[in-house]
Write a protein that holds these residues in place. Structure first.
Motif, PDB file in Angstrom:
ATOM      1  N   GLY B 233      55.880  50.848  52.503  1.00 55.47           N
ATOM      2  CA  GLY B 233      54.713  50.388  51.774  1.00 55.47           C
ATOM      3  C   GLY B 233      54.236  49.023  52.217  1.00 55.47           C
ATOM      4  O   GLY B 233      53.371  48.440  51.604  1.00 55.47           O
ATOM      5  N   GLY B 234      54.784  48.489  53.268  1.00 57.04           N
ATOM      6  CA  GLY B 234      54.371  47.175  53.747  1.00 57.04           C
ATOM      7  C   GLY B 234      54.767  46.102  52.755  1.00 57.04           C
ATOM      8  O   GLY B 234      55.674  46.290  51.957  1.00 57.04           O
ATOM      9  N   SER B 235      54.096  44.962  52.799  1.00 58.05           N
ATOM     10  CA  SER B 235      54.414  43.942  51.814  1.00 58.05           C
ATOM     11  C   SER B 235      53.455  44.104  50.639  1.00 58.05           C
ATOM     12  O   SER B 235      52.255  44.285  50.834  1.00 58.05           O
ATOM     13  CB  SER B 235      54.308  42.557  52.432  1.00 58.05           C
ATOM     14  N   ALA B 240      54.176  42.882  39.335  1.00 59.14           N
ATOM     15  CA  ALA B 240      53.874  43.017  37.912  1.00 59.14           C
ATOM     16  C   ALA B 240      55.125  42.672  37.118  1.00 59.14           C
ATOM     17  O   ALA B 240      56.241  42.902  37.579  1.00 59.14           O
ATOM     18  CB  ALA B 240      53.418  44.426  37.599  1.00 59.14           C
ATOM     19  N   SER B 241      54.920  42.119  35.930  1.00 55.78           N
ATOM     20  CA  SER B 241      56.030  41.858  35.032  1.00 55.78           C
ATOM     21  C   SER B 241      55.949  42.896  33.916  1.00 55.78           C
ATOM     22  O   SER B 241      54.978  42.942  33.171  1.00 55.78           O
ATOM     23  CB  SER B 241      55.895  40.431  34.503  1.00 55.78           C
ATOM     24  N   ASN B 274      49.616  49.856  44.490  1.00 59.30           N
ATOM     25  CA  ASN B 274      48.381  50.479  44.064  1.00 59.30           C
ATOM     26  C   ASN B 274      48.316  50.374  42.542  1.00 59.30           C
ATOM     27  O   ASN B 274      49.149  50.937  41.834  1.00 59.30           O
ATOM     28  CB  ASN B 274      48.380  51.946  44.529  1.00 59.30           C
ATOM     29  N   LEU B 275      47.342  49.631  42.048  1.00 56.53           N
ATOM     30  CA  LEU B 275      47.249  49.372  40.608  1.00 56.53           C
ATOM     31  C   LEU B 275      47.125  50.660  39.795  1.00 56.53           C
ATOM     32  O   LEU B 275      47.730  50.803  38.741  1.00 56.53           O
ATOM     33  CB  LEU B 275      46.029  48.485  40.324  1.00 56.53           C
ATOM     34  N   HIS B 276      46.319  51.621  40.302  1.00 52.91           N
ATOM     35  CA  HIS B 276      46.078  52.826  39.517  1.00 52.91           C
ATOM     36  C   HIS B 276      47.299  53.738  39.456  1.00 52.91           C
ATOM     37  O   HIS B 276      47.579  54.341  38.427  1.00 52.91           O
ATOM     38  CB  HIS B 276      44.846  53.562  40.050  1.00 52.91           C
ATOM     39  N   THR B 277      48.049  53.790  40.552  1.00 49.41           N
ATOM     40  CA  THR B 277      49.285  54.578  40.537  1.00 49.41           C
ATOM     41  C   THR B 277      50.280  53.968  39.555  1.00 49.41           C
ATOM     42  O   THR B 277      50.938  54.675  38.791  1.00 49.41           O
ATOM     43  CB  THR B 277      49.917  54.606  41.949  1.00 49.41           C
ATOM     44  N   GLU B 296      44.927  42.041  35.248  1.00 48.43           N
ATOM     45  CA  GLU B 296      44.130  43.111  35.840  1.00 48.43           C
ATOM     46  C   GLU B 296      44.685  44.497  35.484  1.00 48.43           C
ATOM     47  O   GLU B 296      43.946  45.418  35.145  1.00 48.43           O
ATOM     48  CB  GLU B 296      44.162  42.914  37.365  1.00 48.43           C
ATOM     49  N   LEU B 297      46.024  44.618  35.540  1.00 40.85           N
ATOM     50  CA  LEU B 297      46.675  45.887  35.213  1.00 40.85           C
ATOM     51  C   LEU B 297      46.535  46.175  33.715  1.00 40.85           C
ATOM     52  O   LEU B 297      46.268  47.295  33.302  1.00 40.85           O
ATOM     53  CB  LEU B 297      48.152  45.832  35.631  1.00 40.85           C
TER      54      LEU B 297
END
Lengths: 305, 313
Positions: B233-235, B240-241, B274-277, B296-297
């Motif tokens: 997945g790269g960096s 997220a907390s 990926n925020l939506h996943t 944002e999340l």
């Protein structure tokens, strides 16, 4: 999908491959040879008869291959030019290179000797077929778990596993008696008798967190407890690939409705929640209400904190 | 038909046994089976050459005296014809057999079995090596793997329709550079010709047929591509907390880079790819998971929960 040749070409390839095989398996029974090449005994006799007529220019007994198969056992001599197996074709080479990659991912790191051999073989094959080495296969399953499962299956013993149930989001400790490992579209399952459920269950191997072989008395009482199925109706509000894959939809247009049958209320609730408003459950009403309630209580917390 | 087969075998033997190039007239004179008018023999020979080549047998054309305008001659080089894996041990034969077995029932099964037959003809017995994990199987979801593999080797252009996350069908044109598999799914990586960047596609999300055509002439394989890196997945863009109730959220815990205990709850640091996943994963867990950061999340979640409440009210 593999290239298929016309019948005479396929037969030519088989005859060319027969010579080195017999050469390295002198005295093989005719019926075994037919089985190896996946042809009938009559076809094999036919093939050998044709081969018997072939050889070096001159075609005197000195130049023809010597084949002996009248006794029902096959021997060959005087076939030096064809005695080594043909090189692998591109497809054959790729199949082996990918197979080796998969094998590598299932060899534990303390077998450096084997890993080295796998690498060297993959390299040698890749250079024969001019393949850049860009294939990789990884499994998500821990090697120790595979080892325990294989051991339990082979020795007919039980397993104690920690299993992550995705629907209930729980890790449970279970004693099981494995029956077989299955592969369904690339996902591995272990079919087993579960002593906690007193019934047969299928476990996704990648969700088994740990496994240890135990001695356990085999019980094969198959209780016929059928769990109650749920028939639901779901409406598509915002089509997405995730939704289509989750519910196995071939058509997902805005406003379309589809029926979905499942045995797990939890799976259904969680799936609709995870869709994040892209789908609405229309029925059954009590599950619809439960989803609304859960979403409301989550929403309340986000608004409060 | 038997006569044609005999002729093909005899031709193979003659071309393999010769130390020098055999001219056509030598072949017609010495190899059994060439009969009829000169034109008939000529046609027969042309077809036979094509047939042998389609079986993967390389026939070399040349002449033994380049200074004179000799008639062209033909031969098959032993070292090209024969399988040459160098010195091979019984353990290596076992490993190759296990590799071939991985295709049972899938697209390369036939090719793998044929390869196995050749390996078993080398005359080196296999030893009884057993590997517990080797019960693994490769399956292909009905995809044309030989075509993809060939395209990678020859740097061809692959054109296919891909289903994006909004269910739209996009035509993608890529020069493939890698094929990888993980947890039952196959991933095809390649240089997307529209944006000239490496992209990875899940093979089962390709709709319909994959077409292969001649690739761009100036194509250069990216040097830094590592097929194993596709899944790393790269960096991550950020972290997220996330609070997770004790004993719950196993799939989120598997992603976390650190965990801090808060009594009844644990606070996880989860990389965001990926925020939506991630939002979808959080929602799946209901009341057992609560996102602290980033804002944002949280906003995505609030919006989605809001529409869930409305559509189920």
């Amino acid at each position: 999908m593999a290239k298929s040749f016309s019948a005479p070409l396929e037969r030519t390839a088989r005859l060319l491959d027969l010579v080195p095989y017999i050469n390295s398996h002198q005295g093989i029974a005719l019926k075994d040879l037919a089985a190896v090449f996946d042809v009938s005994n009559a076809q094999m006799i036919n093939d050998l008869t044709t081969l018997w007529m072939c050889g070096l220019p001159g075609y005197t007994p000195l130049e023809l291959m010597e084949l002996d198969f009248e006794s029902g056992y096959v021997n060959i001599s005087n076939a030096p030019t064809l005695s080594k197996p043909r090189s692998v074709t591109f497809d054959e080479g790729v199949s082996l290179v990918l197979g080796l990659e998969l094998l590598r991912s299932s060899i534990s790191s303390d077998r450096a000797d084997l890993l080295e051999k796998v690498d060297s073989l993959a390299f040698r094959l890749s250079s024969i077929i001019n393949l850049p080495s860009v294939f990789s296969v990884t499994t998500t399953v821990n090697q120790k778990i595979f080892g325990a499962i294989a051991e339990a299956l082979a020795s007919q013993s039980g397993l104690e596993i920690q299993y992550h149930s995705l629907y209930r989001d729980e890790i449970t400790q279970r004693k099981i008696f494995p029956i077989e490992a299955l592969d369904v579209d690339g996902v591995q399952y272990l079919s087993a008798y579960c002593y906690e459920a007193s019934d047969f269950r299928q476990f996704k191997i990648e969700r088994i967190q740990s496994a240890g072989v135990i001695q356990i008395e085999r019980r094969v009482t198959h209780s016929v407890t059928q769990s109650q199925g749920i028939s639901s109706v779901i409406k598509v509000l915002k089509p997405s690939r995730e939704l289509a894959e989750r519910f196995n939809l071939t058509d997902a247009t805005v406003g379309s409705e589809f029926g979905y049958d499942t045995f797990s209320q939890q799976w259904l609730e969680r799936s609709v929640l995870a869709a994040g408003g892209a789908a609405a459950l229309l029925s059954p009403p009590e599950i619809r209400a439960s989803i609304a309630q859960m979403a409301q209580s989550m929403l309340d917390r986000y608004k409060a904190e | 038909m038997s006569r044609k087969i005999e002729r093909l075998i005899n031709l193979t033997i003659a071309l393999l046994a010769t130390k020098r190039y055999l001219t056509k007239s030598e072949i017609f004179r010495s190899v059994e089976g060439y009969e009829g008018s000169p034109e008939t023999k000529e046609r027969m020979f042309e077809r036979d050459k094509d047939d042998l080549r389609s079986l993967g047998i390389e026939i070399e054309v040349g002449s033994y005296d380049p200074l004179f305008n000799d008639e062209a001659g033909y031969r098959i080089k032993q070292e090209k014809y024969q399988l040459d894996l160098g010195q091979i041990t019984p353990t290596e034969i076992s490993l190759l057999s296990l590799a071939a077995q991985a295709w049972q029932g899938a697209s390369f099964d036939e090719a793998a079995q044929k390869a196995l037959l050749k390996l078993n003809s080398i005359g080196v017995p296999s030893d009884s090596l057993t590997l517990p994990g080797a019960s693994n199987k490769l399956s292909d979801g009905g995809r044309d793997f030989p075509l993809i593999a060939k395209a990678i080797a020859d740097q061809q252009l692959l054109t296919f329709t891909y289903i994006d996350s909004q269910l739209f069908q996009n035509v993608r044109k890529i020069v493939p550079i890698g094929l990888s598999s993980r947890a039952g799914f196959w991933y095809l990586s390649g240089v997307d010709q529209e944006i000239q960047e490496i992209r990875t596609f899940r093979v089962d999300r390709i709709e319909g047929e994959i077409a292969a055509s001649k690739g761009p002439r100036d194509f250069e394989t990216p040097q830094n591509f590592d097929p194993k890196g596709v899944f790393e997945g790269g960096s991550p863009a950020s972290f997220a907390s996330i609070d997770v109730r004790k004993g719950k959220g196993t799939s989120l815990r598997a992603l976390a880079t650190s965990t801090e205990s808060l009594g009844e709850w644990d606070r996880l640091r989860v990389p965001i790819y990926n925020l939506h996943t991630l939002a979808s994963m959080v929602l799946w867990h209901g009341n057992d998971v609560f996102v602290q950061q980033p804002q944002e999340l949280r906003e995505i979640l609030i919006g989605q929960l809001d529409s869930l409440v409305k559509s189920h009210g």
